[in-house]
Design an enzyme around this catalytic site. Structure first.
Site, PDB file in Angstrom:
ATOM      1  N   GLY A 254      49.967  36.602  29.796  1.00 38.96           N
ATOM      2  CA  GLY A 254      49.706  37.790  30.605  1.00 38.96           C
ATOM      3  C   GLY A 254      50.841  38.790  30.502  1.00 38.96           C
ATOM      4  O   GLY A 254      50.619  39.994  30.320  1.00 38.96           O
TER       5      GLY A 254
ATOM      6  N   VAL B 295      43.726  35.852  31.424  1.00 35.59           N
ATOM      7  CA  VAL B 295      44.250  34.716  30.671  1.00 35.59           C
ATOM      8  C   VAL B 295      43.542  33.488  31.194  1.00 35.59           C
ATOM      9  O   VAL B 295      43.439  33.284  32.414  1.00 35.59           O
ATOM     10  CB  VAL B 295      45.787  34.583  30.826  1.00 35.59           C
ATOM     11  CG1 VAL B 295      46.295  33.330  30.129  1.00 35.59           C
ATOM     12  CG2 VAL B 295      46.485  35.830  30.277  1.00 35.59           C
TER      13      VAL B 295
ATOM     14  N   GLU C 276      41.404  48.065  32.324  1.00 38.85           N
ATOM     15  CA  GLU C 276      40.166  47.642  32.982  1.00 38.85           C
ATOM     16  C   GLU C 276      40.179  46.146  33.265  1.00 38.85           C
ATOM     17  O   GLU C 276      39.819  45.715  34.351  1.00 38.85           O
ATOM     18  CB  GLU C 276      38.957  48.007  32.113  1.00 38.85           C
ATOM     19  CG  GLU C 276      37.624  47.648  32.702  1.00 38.85           C
ATOM     20  CD  GLU C 276      37.272  48.435  33.960  1.00 38.85           C
ATOM     21  OE1 GLU C 276      36.344  48.000  34.660  1.00 38.85           O
ATOM     22  OE2 GLU C 276      37.898  49.462  34.254  1.00 38.85           O
TER      23      GLU C 276
ATOM     24  N   TYR D 228      52.412  40.688  39.371  1.00 35.87           N
ATOM     25  CA  TYR D 228      52.623  42.105  39.078  1.00 35.87           C
ATOM     26  C   TYR D 228      53.907  42.618  39.724  1.00 35.87           C
ATOM     27  O   TYR D 228      54.678  43.358  39.111  1.00 35.87           O
ATOM     28  CB  TYR D 228      51.436  42.947  39.539  1.00 35.87           C
ATOM     29  CG  TYR D 228      50.157  42.720  38.752  1.00 35.87           C
ATOM     30  CD1 TYR D 228      50.174  42.278  37.437  1.00 35.87           C
ATOM     31  CD2 TYR D 228      48.926  42.954  39.343  1.00 35.87           C
ATOM     32  CE1 TYR D 228      49.000  42.070  36.731  1.00 35.87           C
ATOM     33  CE2 TYR D 228      47.743  42.761  38.640  1.00 35.87           C
ATOM     34  CZ  TYR D 228      47.788  42.326  37.335  1.00 35.87           C
ATOM     35  OH  TYR D 228      46.625  42.136  36.645  1.00 35.87           O
TER      36      TYR D 228
ATOM     37  N   ASN E  82      43.778  38.642  45.791  1.00 37.93           N
ATOM     38  CA  ASN E  82      44.324  37.906  44.645  1.00 37.93           C
ATOM     39  C   ASN E  82      45.857  37.876  44.703  1.00 37.93           C
ATOM     40  O   ASN E  82      46.540  38.480  43.881  1.00 37.93           O
ATOM     41  CB  ASN E  82      43.822  38.539  43.347  1.00 37.93           C
ATOM     42  CG  ASN E  82      44.043  37.641  42.155  1.00 37.93           C
ATOM     43  OD1 ASN E  82      44.791  36.674  42.226  1.00 37.93           O
ATOM     44  ND2 ASN E  82      43.397  37.983  41.063  1.00 37.93           N
TER      45      ASN E  82
END
Length: 162
Positions: A97, A87, A83, A131, A124
C-alpha cells in the site's frame, strides 16, 4: 514491485474491485464489467489509470491503485484523485500500500499535480491510521455529495441547456 497496469490485468483488477467492495460492505454496488474497465483504462480516451502491486518473490498480483486526473480552479492545476487503493488481506504487511501511494505521489510530482486526494470511509480506522502515519491531512470539514438514480434523472429533466 509496482508497475503500470496492462490490458491483461483487467480481470484481476475487476476481481480486486469486487474484493474491495465486499470489504467496504457494498459488493452489490460493484457492477463494472471487464469490458467497461478495459474501455475505461485502455480505450482511445482513457477515463482512468491503474498501477499493479506484485509480490517480489512470487509475482502474484496483491493490489492495485486506480486514479484519474482532476482540475482545481483555485490552483489552476491538475491534481490526482485516487478512486481505489486495495491490497489483498494476506499481503497487507508487505508495504505494498505504501509503495502504491509512493508511486502515485511520484506521478503527481512528474506531472506537476499539486493535489493528491481521495476518500476514506469514516469507520475504516486501520486505514485512516495508516494514512495519518504518512502525513495525510484529513479534510473533515468537507462532505461528499452524490446524486444518482431517480434524483439524478429528475434534476436532469429540469435542464434548459441547448
Amino acid at each position: 514491485m509496482i508497475r503500470t497496469a496492462t490490458v491483461s490485468d483487467v480481470a484481476e483488477i475487476r476481481a480486486m474491485i469486487r474484493e474491495l467492495a465486499e470489504y467496504e460492505r457494498a459488493v452489490e454496488q460493484a457492477r463494472a464489467t471487464e469490458e467497461q474497465l478495459r474501455e475505461a483504462l485502455f480505450g482511445d480516451r482513457p477515463a482512468a489509470f491503474a498501477l499493479i502491486a506484485e509480490d517480489d518473490e512470487t509475482g502474484e498480483t496483491v493490489g492495485y491503485a486506480l486514479w484519474f486526473p482532476h482540475f482545481s480552479t483555485w490552483t489552476g492545476t491538475r491534481g490526482m484523485h485516487l478512486e481505489d487503493l486495495y491490497v489483498r488481506p494476506h499481503a497487507r504487511v508487505g508495504g505494498h500500500g505504501k509503495a502504491l501511494l509512493a508511486s502515485l505521489a511520484a506521478i503527481c510530482e512528474q506531472k506537476g499535480y499539486e493535489r493528491f486526494e481521495w476518500w476514506v470511509l469514516a469507520w475504516n480506522e486501520p486505514t485512516i491510521d495508516f494514512y495519518k502515519s504518512l502525513g495525510v491531512e484529513l479534510l473533515e470539514e468537507w462532505t461528499v455529495c452524490r446524486l444518482t438514480g431517480e434524483p439524478l434523472r429528475k434534476l436532469a429533466a429540469r435542464t434548459r441547456l441547448s
